[in-house]
Design a protein around this motif. Structure first.
Motif, PDB file in Angstrom:
ATOM      1  N   ARG A  98       0.838  -1.207   0.000  1.00 43.27           N
ATOM      2  CA  ARG A  98       0.000   0.000   0.000  1.00 43.27           C
ATOM      3  C   ARG A  98       0.867   1.248   0.000  1.00 43.27           C
ATOM      4  O   ARG A  98       1.902   1.296   0.677  1.00 43.27           O
ATOM      5  N   GLU A 108       3.185   7.082   3.219  1.00 42.88           N
ATOM      6  CA  GLU A 108       3.260   5.855   4.019  1.00 42.88           C
ATOM      7  C   GLU A 108       3.426   4.690   3.050  1.00 42.88           C
ATOM      8  O   GLU A 108       2.663   4.553   2.101  1.00 42.88           O
ATOM      9  N   THR A 110       3.624   0.564   2.874  1.00 44.79           N
ATOM     10  CA  THR A 110       3.458  -0.704   3.604  1.00 44.79           C
ATOM     11  C   THR A 110       4.044  -1.829   2.752  1.00 44.79           C
ATOM     12  O   THR A 110       3.691  -1.979   1.581  1.00 44.79           O
ATOM     13  N   SER A 141       5.232   0.657  12.248  1.00 45.28           N
ATOM     14  CA  SER A 141       4.228  -0.376  12.516  1.00 45.28           C
ATOM     15  C   SER A 141       4.531  -1.112  13.813  1.00 45.28           C
ATOM     16  O   SER A 141       5.652  -1.082  14.338  1.00 45.28           O
ATOM     17  N   ASP A 146      -0.280  -4.467  13.192  1.00 46.20           N
ATOM     18  CA  ASP A 146      -0.316  -4.054  11.790  1.00 46.20           C
ATOM     19  C   ASP A 146       0.121  -5.195  10.886  1.00 46.20           C
ATOM     20  O   ASP A 146       0.984  -5.994  11.254  1.00 46.20           O
ATOM     21  N   VAL A 150       5.531  -0.866   8.047  1.00 44.22           N
ATOM     22  CA  VAL A 150       5.040   0.452   7.630  1.00 44.22           C
ATOM     23  C   VAL A 150       6.140   1.499   7.796  1.00 44.22           C
ATOM     24  O   VAL A 150       6.733   1.633   8.867  1.00 44.22           O
ATOM     25  N   HIS A 152       7.338   5.712   6.911  1.00 41.71           N
ATOM     26  CA  HIS A 152       6.916   7.055   6.498  1.00 41.71           C
ATOM     27  C   HIS A 152       8.110   7.675   5.779  1.00 41.71           C
ATOM     28  O   HIS A 152       9.123   7.967   6.419  1.00 41.71           O
TER      29      HIS A 152
END
Ligand code: FAD
Ligand code: FES
Length: 326
Positions: A98, A108, A110, A141, A146, A150, A152
């Protein structure tokens, strides 16, 4: 002046120069990322000669004993023949599950990995771009909450890897990553110790993981988060953090603006200055500092002066990029 031998060629290393700088100056392609001893991407092994102790900071004793060293820290004191280590764990293949913009310049990402990665929130992984550049990104994460890793990622003007992630990477693409590394994470066991989290820009990433990990472990004492940016566009996850703070009396969130006038519910000033004015006595606090290296350095010193023990101050200074400002 000393010399190093790499790939059957000798290179001079000037006084005060590191092995990494000498090789890059000569156009030799070797892996590296942070250039500050944090990511271990530049690890090498001396086949002859001994690397200085300072170049082995953070390496496991078994690696130290086998003359491994970090090329970005190594100012050789004698001639050395060096090679890339052959026993590093192979990179893990990951798929972009994602991509979600969090602000104008933070996305973000993923990732799901082919084999599970055992990590703690706040540690970092190193991602490799198609042109074999490595860059480290912190884990926002929480493995128990999660799905996937993850990150950023902040786009830096002219940044090669962050630019590739923002502009070219698509959901479903695959990439290679390694890690995790780093010791900036929550360790359960002292639930009544107050926590102070200070971050700038995408330095919120590790703090978001650490915060949720501490709450999940039932941390009892106050947890104060100060997130700083020059202007309002640089803040992100504000709604999520405000909702979390409204619903959990243990947690308090202060967004800080250093460049533009702060609207209501924001503090005016740099995040660490606001935090240390607000909490003048840090005796007994555990502190996490993530983001711009200058902020991390200043905040560490001021937190120590305010009573925090150095052992209680955990930090992840992101790499030094002059164009990234708070
Ligand atoms: C432990 C750790 C954790 C990190 N976690 C995160 C994270 O969670 N999120 C995040 O966004 N970042 C994080 N970083 C920073 C990240 O690893 C990268 O450094 C960052 O994304 C920039 O990489 P880049 O390839 O895009 O930029 P680079 O291409 O390396 O360039 C960096 C900056 O230097 C400028 N520049 C490049 N070459 C020159 C030149 N010749 N002259 C002048 N200026 C130049 C570029 O314009 C850019 O602004 C972390 C770093 C570390 C060490
Ligand atoms: S480049 Fe040397 S440790 Fe990161």
């Amino acid at each position: 002046m000393v010399s190093i031998r790499f790939n059957q060629q000798w290179f001079d290393v000037s006084d005060d120069e590191t092995v990494l700088d000498a090789l890059l100056r000569e156009g030799v392609s070797v892996p590296y990322s942070c250039r500050s001893g944090a990511c271990q991407t530049c690890m090498m092994r001396a086949e002859t000669g001994k690397p200085p102790e300072d170049a082995q900071k953070g390496l496991k004793p078994t690696r130290k004993a086998r003359n491994h060293f970090l090329a970005c820290l190594c100012k050789p004191e004698m001639d050395m023949e060096v090679v890339l280590p052959t026993d590093l764990p192979p990179p893990v293949k990951a798929t972009v599950k994602r991509l979600l913009p969090l602000s104008a310049d933070i996305i973000e990402v993923t990732l799901t990995t082919e084999i599970p990665v055992d990590y703690r929130p706040g540690q970092f992984i190193t991602v490799m771009s198609p042109d074999r550049l490595s860059r480290s990104y912190s884990l926002a994460s929480v493995p128990e909450e999660d799905e996937g890793l993850v990150l950023h990622v902040r786009r830096l003007p002219g940044g090669r890897v962050s630019g590739w992630i923002h502009e070219t990477l698509r959901e479903g693409d695959t990439l290679e990553c390694s890690g995790p590394l780093g010791d900036c994470f929550y360790v359960p066991g002292q639930p009544s110790q107050p926590l102070l989290l200070i971050g700038t820009g995408s330095g919120l990433a590790p703090l978001y993981g650490i915060l949720r990990d501490a709450l999940r472990h039932g941390h009892d004492a106050p947890i104060r988060l100060f997130h700083g940016s020059r202007d309002a566009e640089g803040l992100y996850l504000q709604n999520e953090l405000r909702i979390l703070a409204e619903n959990d009396p243990r947690f308090d969130y202060t967004p800080c603006l250093s460049g533009s006038e702060a609207p209501p519910n924001h503090a005016q000033g740099r995040a660490h200055t606001v935090a240390l004015t607000d909490i003048a006595n840090l005796t007994g606090w555990r502190i996490f500092l993530c983001g711009h290296p200058e902020m991390v350095q200043q905040a560490r010193f001021q937190a120590f002066l305010a009573g925090a023990l150095l052992d209680d101050i955990h930090a992840d200074p992101f790499s030094l990029d002059k164009l990234e400002t708070e």
